[in-house]
Design a protein around this motif. Structure first.
Motif: not given
Length: 276
Positions: A3-8, A12-14, A232-234, A272-276
Motif C-alpha cells: 500500500d505504501v509504495r502504491k500511495i507513493q 509522486l505523479n501528483n 526520478d525528479i529534482q 479495491g481503490d486505485t488511481d485508475e
C-alpha cells in the motif's frame, strides 16, 4: 508495504503536476520534514512514508490557494479550513479524488478521505527573541485548543512529553468541543502567522508542522534553495540541508527502530481503490 509504495507512486505523479503549476506561475516552494529527509537519506521517499510535505512562502501560498489551484486537473481538489469549515487542519491539502484512503488517526470518526499532498505556509517571525517566543507560545496555545477539541483524532502513537500526555488525558475527560470553536481558533492562528512577512524576517516558521517550535528557523537555512534528487525528479529544498535536518531530527541519517517505523504511516488504502 505494498500500500505504501502504491500511495507513493500516486503522490509522486501528483507532485509532478504541482511542480509544473509552480514553475508556470513562478511560485517558490521547499520540501519539508520527512519529504526532505527522504530526499537526503534515500534520494526519494522514506521507504515507509506515505505522504509529501511541501512549504510555500506565505505570498506564494496565498496565490496558490486563492487562484492557481483552479488550474489543477479535475481529479485533484484543494481543501483547507477556509474551503470546508469541517476540515480539521489549518494547512492545505491537495487531494486525489480518484483514490480513497483511511487516515489512520481518524479512522473512528471519518469513513474515508483521499490521498493527499500537504502544503504548509512559511511565515515570518519576529526578529526579537522575546517577541518571537511570545508569538510561538500564543500560536501553540491556540493549536492546543484545536487538538483538545478534536481529541478523538489525536495521534496516540506519537512521542510526547509528560505535559502533552497530561493535557491529552484532561482532554479525554473534559469535552473541549463544547466550548472551543476550532474554526475561530484557526482564524486566530492565521492572523498571528501573517503578522510578519516572510520577506522582511530573519526567522521563518512552519510552526503548523509536526515539530512545532523546532520548525522556527533562521531564514538563511532556506535562502536561495537548492535542487535535490527525489525519486526520478529534482525538487527544491532548504539550502543548508544539514542544519535544517539536524534541528528537526538530530542524527537524521540514523534509521529508526521498527517500532518507530510502525508509527509513521498515515494512510491505509481502501480495498479495491486505485488511481485508475
Amino acid at each position: 508495504m505494498t500500500d505504501v509504495r502504491k500511495i507513493q507512486e500516486i503522490d509522486l505523479n501528483n507532485m509532478k503536476i504541482l511542480l509544473s503549476l509552480f514553475e508556470k506561475h513562478k511560485l517558490n516552494y521547499y520540501m519539508l520534514g520527512g519529504t526532505f529527509l527522504g530526499s537526503i537519506r534515500h534520494k526519494g521517499f522514506i521507504p515507509w512514508d506515505d505522504d509529501i510535505d511541501i512549504g510555500l512562502p506565505r505570498n506564494d501560498y496565498e496565490k496558490f490557494c486563492n487562484q492557481y489551484f483552479k488550474e489543477l486537473p479535475d481529479f485533484l481538489t484543494m481543501e483547507n479550513y477556509k474551503t470546508n469549515s469541517d476540515y480539521r487542519y489549518y494547512i492545505t491539502r491537495v487531494l486525489d479524488t480518484r483514490t480513497k484512503v483511511v487516515e489512520i488517526r481518524n479512522k473512528d470518526v471519518q469513513e474515508f478521505t483521499y490521498i493527499a499532498i500537504d502544503i504548509f505556509p512559511l511565515d515570518g517571525m519576529p526578529n526579537n527573541f522575546i517577541f518571537r517566543k511570545l508569538r510561538i507560545y500564543r500560536i501553540l496555545f491556540h493549536k492546543l485548543l484545536i487538538s483538545l477539541s478534536y481529541i478523538d483524532t489525536v495521534d496516540k502513537k506519537r512521542h510526547r512529553n509528560f505535559i502533552e500526555k497530561f493535557l491529552i488525558k484532561i482532554g479525554e475527560k473534559v469535552s473541549f468541543a463544547k466550548f472551543v470553536n476550532p474554526y475561530k481558533e484557526k482564524e486566530k492562528i492565521d492572523r498571528l502567522l501573517k503578522k510578519n512577512t516572510f520577506e522582511n524576517s530573519s526567522y521563518i516558521s512552519n510552526i503548523m508542522g509536526a515539530y512545532r517550535e523546532k520548525e522556527v528557523m533562521p531564514k538563511k537555512i532556506f535562502e536561495k534553495g537548492h535542487m535535490y534528487p527525489f525519486e526520478d525528479i529534482q525538487m527544491n529544498g532548504p539550502e543548508n540541508a544539514d542544519e535544517y535536518l539536524t534541528r528537526l531530527y538530530g542524527d537524521y541519517m540514523k534509521i529508526p527502530s521498527n517500532q518507530d517505523i510502525d508509527s509513521k504511516s498515515h494512510y491505509e488504502l481502501l480495498p479495491g481503490d486505485t488511481d485508475e
